[in-house]
Design a protein around this motif. Structure first.
Motif, PDB file in Angstrom:
ATOM      1  N   THR A 157      50.424  29.661  46.032  1.00 42.35           N
ATOM      2  CA  THR A 157      50.252  30.153  47.394  1.00 42.35           C
ATOM      3  C   THR A 157      51.181  31.349  47.554  1.00 42.35           C
ATOM      4  OG1 THR A 157      51.988  28.679  48.255  1.00 42.35           O
ATOM      5  CG2 THR A 157      49.707  27.868  48.315  1.00 42.35           C
ATOM      6  N   PRO A 158      50.905  32.250  48.493  1.00 41.10           N
ATOM      7  CA  PRO A 158      49.936  32.141  49.576  1.00 41.10           C
ATOM      8  C   PRO A 158      48.511  32.372  49.102  1.00 41.10           C
ATOM      9  CG  PRO A 158      50.958  34.297  49.596  1.00 41.10           C
ATOM     10  CD  PRO A 158      51.681  33.509  48.539  1.00 41.10           C
ATOM     11  N   GLN A 159      47.572  32.049  49.994  1.00 36.81           N
ATOM     12  CA  GLN A 159      46.164  32.331  49.763  1.00 36.81           C
ATOM     13  C   GLN A 159      45.628  33.056  50.978  1.00 36.81           C
ATOM     14  OE1 GLN A 159      44.115  31.850  47.022  1.00 36.81           O
ATOM     15  NE2 GLN A 159      46.063  31.419  45.973  1.00 36.81           N
ATOM     16  N   ILE A 160      44.935  34.161  50.717  1.00 37.93           N
ATOM     17  CA  ILE A 160      44.438  35.020  51.793  1.00 37.93           C
ATOM     18  C   ILE A 160      42.918  35.039  51.781  1.00 37.93           C
ATOM     19  CG2 ILE A 160      44.422  37.372  52.743  1.00 37.93           C
ATOM     20  CD1 ILE A 160      47.142  36.728  50.341  1.00 37.93           C
ATOM     21  N   PHE A 161      42.327  34.935  52.978  1.00 39.99           N
ATOM     22  CA  PHE A 161      40.883  35.065  53.173  1.00 39.99           C
ATOM     23  C   PHE A 161      40.634  36.220  54.126  1.00 39.99           C
ATOM     24  CE2 PHE A 161      41.364  30.828  51.655  1.00 39.99           C
ATOM     25  CZ  PHE A 161      40.168  30.474  51.039  1.00 39.99           C
ATOM     26  N   ILE A 162      39.669  37.056  53.795  1.00 44.56           N
ATOM     27  CA  ILE A 162      39.230  38.126  54.686  1.00 44.56           C
ATOM     28  C   ILE A 162      37.733  37.981  54.846  1.00 44.56           C
ATOM     29  CG2 ILE A 162      38.958  40.615  55.005  1.00 44.56           C
ATOM     30  CD1 ILE A 162      41.578  41.024  53.545  1.00 44.56           C
ATOM     31  N   GLY A 163      37.307  37.810  56.074  1.00 50.72           N
ATOM     32  CA  GLY A 163      35.899  37.499  56.304  1.00 50.72           C
ATOM     33  C   GLY A 163      35.577  36.155  55.685  1.00 50.72           C
ATOM     34  N   ASP A 164      34.536  36.109  54.864  1.00 52.27           N
ATOM     35  CA  ASP A 164      34.149  34.872  54.197  1.00 52.27           C
ATOM     36  C   ASP A 164      34.641  34.810  52.755  1.00 52.27           C
ATOM     37  OD1 ASP A 164      32.754  33.977  56.447  1.00 52.27           O
ATOM     38  OD2 ASP A 164      30.982  35.154  55.890  1.00 52.27           O
ATOM     39  N   ALA A 165      35.425  35.780  52.351  1.00 47.96           N
ATOM     40  CA  ALA A 165      35.837  35.856  50.946  1.00 47.96           C
ATOM     41  C   ALA A 165      37.298  35.478  50.768  1.00 47.96           C
ATOM     42  CB  ALA A 165      35.602  37.268  50.410  1.00 47.96           C
ATOM     43  N   ARG A 166      37.560  34.718  49.701  1.00 50.29           N
ATOM     44  CA  ARG A 166      38.944  34.438  49.344  1.00 50.29           C
ATOM     45  C   ARG A 166      39.457  35.591  48.491  1.00 50.29           C
ATOM     46  NH1 ARG A 166      42.055  32.408  45.240  1.00 50.29           N
ATOM     47  NH2 ARG A 166      40.238  32.081  43.886  1.00 50.29           N
ATOM     48  N   ILE A 167      40.518  36.234  48.959  1.00 50.15           N
ATOM     49  CA  ILE A 167      41.084  37.368  48.237  1.00 50.15           C
ATOM     50  C   ILE A 167      42.005  36.882  47.131  1.00 50.15           C
ATOM     51  CG2 ILE A 167      42.421  39.499  48.442  1.00 50.15           C
ATOM     52  CD1 ILE A 167      39.684  39.429  49.883  1.00 50.15           C
ATOM     53  N   GLY A 168      42.806  35.865  47.432  1.00 55.74           N
ATOM     54  CA  GLY A 168      43.751  35.332  46.452  1.00 55.74           C
ATOM     55  C   GLY A 168      45.167  35.417  46.961  1.00 55.74           C
ATOM     56  N   GLY A 169      46.105  35.677  46.059  1.00 55.16           N
ATOM     57  CA  GLY A 169      47.509  35.752  46.418  1.00 55.16           C
ATOM     58  C   GLY A 169      47.946  37.145  46.813  1.00 55.16           C
ATOM     59  N   TYR A 170      49.272  37.344  46.849  1.00 57.69           N
ATOM     60  CA  TYR A 170      49.823  38.612  47.324  1.00 57.69           C
ATOM     61  C   TYR A 170      49.418  39.788  46.439  1.00 57.69           C
ATOM     62  CZ  TYR A 170      53.249  42.215  48.469  1.00 57.69           C
ATOM     63  OH  TYR A 170      53.836  43.407  48.807  1.00 57.69           O
ATOM     64  N   ASP A 171      49.510  39.637  45.110  1.00 62.29           N
ATOM     65  CA  ASP A 171      49.113  40.721  44.209  1.00 62.29           C
ATOM     66  C   ASP A 171      47.632  41.019  44.332  1.00 62.29           C
ATOM     67  OD1 ASP A 171      51.671  41.090  43.295  1.00 62.29           O
ATOM     68  OD2 ASP A 171      51.382  40.015  41.397  1.00 62.29           O
ATOM     69  N   ASP A 172      46.826  39.968  44.492  1.00 61.54           N
ATOM     70  CA  ASP A 172      45.381  40.164  44.688  1.00 61.54           C
ATOM     71  C   ASP A 172      45.117  40.948  45.967  1.00 61.54           C
ATOM     72  OD1 ASP A 172      44.640  38.615  42.385  1.00 61.54           O
ATOM     73  OD2 ASP A 172      45.116  36.822  43.540  1.00 61.54           O
ATOM     74  N   LEU A 173      45.899  40.652  47.004  1.00 61.38           N
ATOM     75  CA  LEU A 173      45.747  41.374  48.269  1.00 61.38           C
ATOM     76  C   LEU A 173      46.084  42.849  48.093  1.00 61.38           C
ATOM     77  CD1 LEU A 173      45.304  41.445  51.353  1.00 61.38           C
ATOM     78  CD2 LEU A 173      47.726  40.829  51.607  1.00 61.38           C
ATOM     79  N   ARG A 174      47.141  43.142  47.372  1.00 65.08           N
ATOM     80  CA  ARG A 174      47.503  44.538  47.135  1.00 65.08           C
ATOM     81  C   ARG A 174      46.383  45.275  46.398  1.00 65.08           C
ATOM     82  NH1 ARG A 174      52.500  46.352  48.154  1.00 65.08           N
ATOM     83  NH2 ARG A 174      52.118  48.098  46.735  1.00 65.08           N
ATOM     84  N   GLN A 175      45.819  44.630  45.393  1.00 61.78           N
ATOM     85  CA  GLN A 175      44.703  45.239  44.665  1.00 61.78           C
ATOM     86  C   GLN A 175      43.509  45.453  45.586  1.00 61.78           C
ATOM     87  OE1 GLN A 175      44.203  42.492  41.363  1.00 61.78           O
ATOM     88  NE2 GLN A 175      45.310  43.856  39.988  1.00 61.78           N
TER      89      GLN A 175
END
Length: 261
Positions: A65-83
């Motif tokens: 964790t953390p886990q991020i969702f935007i809309g209906d999609a799971r983005i993933g963790g912090y590095d995934d969010l940055r990407q």
């Protein structure tokens, strides 16, 4: 992942992050801040216990964790969010000169500040001397944070240490000792030979490893866990010690006034 159109129209995010009495996830805080700075309205869902955290991981089939969702999609963790947001993600294994650039810059500014306070001007010969001496002390301090790790990396290329392993432990203490004496400008008869000896051995070792043997190694100059490549910067550290030793030896030879201002 969402397509580009959805990315620009969806401005709502759900963030699952650990917020417990004894622990608040730093990456969760970074993710929340990044989302808000990127214009997202964040639905901040706290995981208040280890059981809640483990249940979320099991439900999503993830290990962190953390886990991020935007809309209906799971983005993933912090590095995934940055990407996802098109930002760079640091590679922990990538080589970088940043540690030594930061160190030398701060030591130069510290030397000039010291010169301003002591002599009324930031640009003096003494400031240049202090820059090298302060740098020696700072570099030694980084090595001594984990001398075991430093010695392991140092043994990859230092010619003397390969023949006499204890030297890999002695080196950072010798560098610190010589640097402190040079800051004070005392006992030159002791600091000069030490700096000249370790600087010369170091310069020859680095030159041989990098420019003759063409080896690609990491430098132990800022400690044993750094990703600074062995090369010009490493050679510079040793050349500075040699130059400082020679400069401070000149008064004894009657070639210049000691510590000219």
């Amino acid at each position: 992942m969402l397509d580009q159109t959805s990315r620009t129209t969806s401005r709502r995010a759900i963030l699952y992050r650990m917020v417990m009495d004894a622990h608040t996830c730093p990456y969760g805080l970074k993710a929340k801040d990044l989302l808000e700075r990127s214009g997202y309205k964040v639905e901040d869902r706290h995981l208040a216990s280890r059981e809640e955290t483990d249940a979320l991981k099991a439900r999503l089939g993830v290990s962190t964790t953390p886990q991020i969702f935007i809309g209906d999609a799971r983005i993933g963790g912090y590095d995934d969010l940055r990407q996802y947001l098109g930002k760079s993600v640091a590679d922990p294994k990538a080589t970088t000169y940043r540690p030594v650039i930061v160190l030398f810059t701060l030591m130069a500014l510290t030397a000039m500040a010291t010169s301003q306070a002591a002599l009324g001007s930031p640009l003096t010969v003494r400031a240049a001397e202090w820059f090298i001496a302060f740098s020696m002390v700072a570099l030694a301090m980084l090595k001594l944070q984990n001398v075991e790790s430093f010695s392991t990396m140092f043994l990859n290329y230092d010619l003397l240490a390969k023949r006499w392993v204890p030297y890999s432990y002695v080196y950072p203490y010798a560098e610190a000792f010589a640097g402190v004496l040079m800051v004070a400008g005392i006992f030159n008869w002791l600091s000069v030979p030490i700096a000249l000896f370790i600087g010369t051995i170091g310069a020859v070792s680095v030159f041989k490893a990098v420019y003759i043997d063409k080896r690609e190694l990491k430098c132990a100059c800022v400690g044993g866990s750094s990703n600074v490549p062995l090369g010009f910067i490493s050679l510079t550290e040793n050349l500075m010690m040699i130059a400082m030793a020679i400069w401070m030896a000149l008064p004894a030879l009657g070639l210049t006034a000691a510590h000219a201002m």
